[in-house]
Scaffold this active site. Sequence first.
Site, PDB file in Angstrom:
ATOM      1  N   GLU A   1       0.822  -1.209   0.201  1.00  4.60           N
ATOM      2  CA  GLU A   1       0.026   0.042  -0.073  1.00  4.60           C
ATOM      3  C   GLU A   1       0.894   1.248   0.065  1.00  4.60           C
ATOM      4  OE1 GLU A   1      -2.080  -1.822   3.304  1.00  4.60           O
ATOM      5  OE2 GLU A   1      -3.959  -1.207   2.429  1.00  4.60           O
TER       6      GLU A   1
ATOM      7  N   GLU B   1      -3.439  -9.838   3.569  1.00  5.49           N
ATOM      8  CA  GLU B   1      -4.401  -9.297   4.862  1.00  5.49           C
ATOM      9  C   GLU B   1      -5.420 -10.605   5.160  1.00  5.49           C
ATOM     10  OE1 GLU B   1      -3.272  -7.067   2.644  1.00  5.49           O
ATOM     11  OE2 GLU B   1      -2.805  -5.327   3.618  1.00  5.49           O
TER      12      GLU B   1
HETATM   13  N1  CAA Z   1       4.525  -7.277  11.270  1.00  4.98           N
HETATM   14  C1  CAA Z   1       5.285  -7.597  12.329  1.00  4.98           C
HETATM   15  N2  CAA Z   1       6.512  -8.462  12.172  1.00  4.98           N
HETATM   16  C2  CAA Z   1       6.656  -8.965  11.073  1.00  4.98           C
HETATM   17  C3  CAA Z   1       6.015  -8.798  10.003  1.00  4.98           C
HETATM   18  C4  CAA Z   1       4.852  -7.855  10.140  1.00  4.98           C
HETATM   19  N3  CAA Z   1       4.087  -7.423   9.225  1.00  4.98           N
HETATM   20  N4  CAA Z   1       6.653  -9.414   8.820  1.00  4.98           N
HETATM   21  C5  CAA Z   1       7.910 -10.126   9.388  1.00  4.98           C
HETATM   22  N5  CAA Z   1       7.834  -9.830  10.686  1.00  4.98           N
HETATM   23  C6  CAA Z   1       8.854 -10.300  11.526  1.00  4.98           C
HETATM   24  C7  CAA Z   1       8.599 -11.800  11.891  1.00  4.98           C
HETATM   25  O1  CAA Z   1       7.670 -11.802  12.970  1.00  4.98           O
HETATM   26  C8  CAA Z   1       9.960 -12.211  12.256  1.00  4.98           C
HETATM   27  O2  CAA Z   1      10.475 -11.671  13.600  1.00  4.98           O
HETATM   28  P1  CAA Z   1      11.107 -12.768  14.544  1.00  4.98           P
HETATM   29  O3  CAA Z   1      12.366 -12.868  14.092  1.00  4.98           O
HETATM   30  O4  CAA Z   1      11.088 -11.953  15.831  1.00  4.98           O
HETATM   31  O5  CAA Z   1      10.401 -13.859  14.920  1.00  4.98           O
HETATM   32  C9  CAA Z   1      10.867 -11.401  11.264  1.00  4.98           C
HETATM   33  O6  CAA Z   1      10.031 -10.299  10.871  1.00  4.98           O
HETATM   34  C10 CAA Z   1      11.406 -12.313  10.066  1.00  4.98           C
HETATM   35  O7  CAA Z   1      10.278 -12.781   9.229  1.00  4.98           O
HETATM   36  P2  CAA Z   1       9.943 -14.285   9.104  1.00  4.98           P
HETATM   37  O8  CAA Z   1      10.881 -15.269  10.030  1.00  4.98           O
HETATM   38  O9  CAA Z   1       8.400 -14.594   9.116  1.00  4.98           O
HETATM   39  O10 CAA Z   1      10.589 -14.425   7.611  1.00  4.98           O
HETATM   40  P3  CAA Z   1      10.376 -15.353   6.595  1.00  4.98           P
HETATM   41  O11 CAA Z   1      11.328 -15.153   5.496  1.00  4.98           O
HETATM   42  O12 CAA Z   1      10.037 -16.828   7.191  1.00  4.98           O
HETATM   43  O13 CAA Z   1       8.969 -14.950   5.993  1.00  4.98           O
HETATM   44  C11 CAA Z   1       7.283 -13.177   5.211  1.00  4.98           C
HETATM   45  C12 CAA Z   1       8.736 -13.744   5.108  1.00  4.98           C
HETATM   46  C13 CAA Z   1       6.807 -14.319   4.015  1.00  4.98           C
HETATM   47  C14 CAA Z   1       7.352 -11.872   4.571  1.00  4.98           C
HETATM   48  C15 CAA Z   1       6.692 -13.414   6.282  1.00  4.98           C
HETATM   49  O14 CAA Z   1       7.640 -12.712   7.497  1.00  4.98           O
HETATM   50  C16 CAA Z   1       5.269 -12.600   6.460  1.00  4.98           C
HETATM   51  O15 CAA Z   1       4.139 -13.274   5.908  1.00  4.98           O
HETATM   52  N6  CAA Z   1       5.134 -11.682   7.067  1.00  4.98           N
HETATM   53  C17 CAA Z   1       3.758 -10.936   7.205  1.00  4.98           C
HETATM   54  C18 CAA Z   1       3.301 -10.457   6.040  1.00  4.98           C
HETATM   55  C19 CAA Z   1       1.824  -9.918   6.291  1.00  4.98           C
HETATM   56  O16 CAA Z   1       1.141 -10.401   6.474  1.00  4.98           O
HETATM   57  N7  CAA Z   1       1.819  -8.662   6.052  1.00  4.98           N
HETATM   58  C20 CAA Z   1       0.627  -7.689   6.242  1.00  4.98           C
HETATM   59  C21 CAA Z   1       0.335  -7.177   7.362  1.00  4.98           C
HETATM   60  S1  CAA Z   1      -1.095  -6.700   7.924  1.00  4.98           S
HETATM   61  C22 CAA Z   1      -1.244  -5.163   7.236  1.00  4.98           C
HETATM   62  O17 CAA Z   1      -0.251  -4.704   6.672  1.00  4.98           O
HETATM   63  C23 CAA Z   1      -2.579  -4.430   6.995  1.00  4.98           C
HETATM   64  C24 CAA Z   1      -2.691  -3.310   6.311  1.00  4.98           C
HETATM   65  O18 CAA Z   1      -3.272  -2.996   5.503  1.00  4.98           O
HETATM   66  C25 CAA Z   1      -1.649  -2.196   7.332  1.00  4.98           C
END
Ligand code: CAA
Length: 260
Positions: free
Chosen positions: A114, A134
């Site tokens: 976004e 999301e």
């Molecule tokens: N919020 C908070 N922390 C996050 C994050 C997020 N959106 N994305 C990643 N992190 C953190 C993880 O919790 C992790 O922290 P720790 O090391 O303390 O456990 C660190 O970043 C590394 O992430 P991963 O271990 O998950 O890394 P990966 O390589 O295995 O996966 C990824 C990468 C596919 C991007 C995965 O991190 C993921 O799916 N992240 C979330 C993506 C997501 O759902 N984003 C949307 C959020 S909701 C939103 O944004 C709503 C809106 O409209 C504003």
Amino acid sequence: MKYDNLQLSTKNRVAQIVINRPTALNALNPATLKDLDLAFKALSEDDNVHVVILTGAGEKAFVAGGDISVMQPLDSQTASRVARLAQRLFADIESFPKTVIAAINGYALGGGCELALACDVRIAAETARLGQPEINLGIIPGWGGTQRLPRLVGPGKAKQMMLTGEMVTAAEALQIGLVEQVVAADQLLESAQTLAEKIASKPQIAVQLIRKAVNNGLDMPLDKAIEYEADLFGLCFATEDQKEGMAAFLEKRSAQWKNR
Ligand code: CAA
């Protein structure tokens, strides 16, 4: 000015903002949103800056979204309030008085996608992945995604992305018009800087009027938008740059822009 979660530098009239929370894949928590707000306010007043590049720290992520750990406990009212705050910031970025380029160096997910959508132009590394996941969290995109994504890629593709939550590769993003350019990861910042310097070298009043015409015109019926275009076209003729640009063409020389 020092920012907790951003790095800011300037070169050749181009500012670079690096969102810097790599351990959380640059997820946007309230402190980072506040830093972004302050940085854009400071840059709006800096006459030496014509273009801003926005990117993420590290090789893995541009921005992996809003910070899920911050959002998880929110009640309905607070979630709406937080959404409005972020939406206002992204609207300020969209209508920022200078061009903003997203250099997408990795994951641009949820609020990260976004944020990129609110920028004028998006350049992605070949390794970037973009998406609105999301739905997998039981929510909808709330920082502009349901509105800006369909305007950029069309409602069908936008709904497919939001309903499945699946990411697209940089190549797919280019194909659907979600990004404008894809380059090798190690060329990303250089390519963004080249594009930014090219735009920075143009007459800035006309640059800003083009952005205004497109951004504001998209929210109007076509006949009104066309009228609006004529008004802005007329405004150009009150600038020194229009006189200089046309004189330079007729005199077969390069124009010397004054940005006046
Ligand atoms: N919020 C908070 N922390 C996050 C994050 C997020 N959106 N994305 C990643 N992190 C953190 C993880 O919790 C992790 O922290 P720790 O090391 O303390 O456990 C660190 O970043 C590394 O992430 P991963 O271990 O998950 O890394 P990966 O390589 O295995 O996966 C990824 C990468 C596919 C991007 C995965 O991190 C993921 O799916 N992240 C979330 C993506 C997501 O759902 N984003 C949307 C959020 S909701 C939103 O944004 C709503 C809106 O409209 C504003």
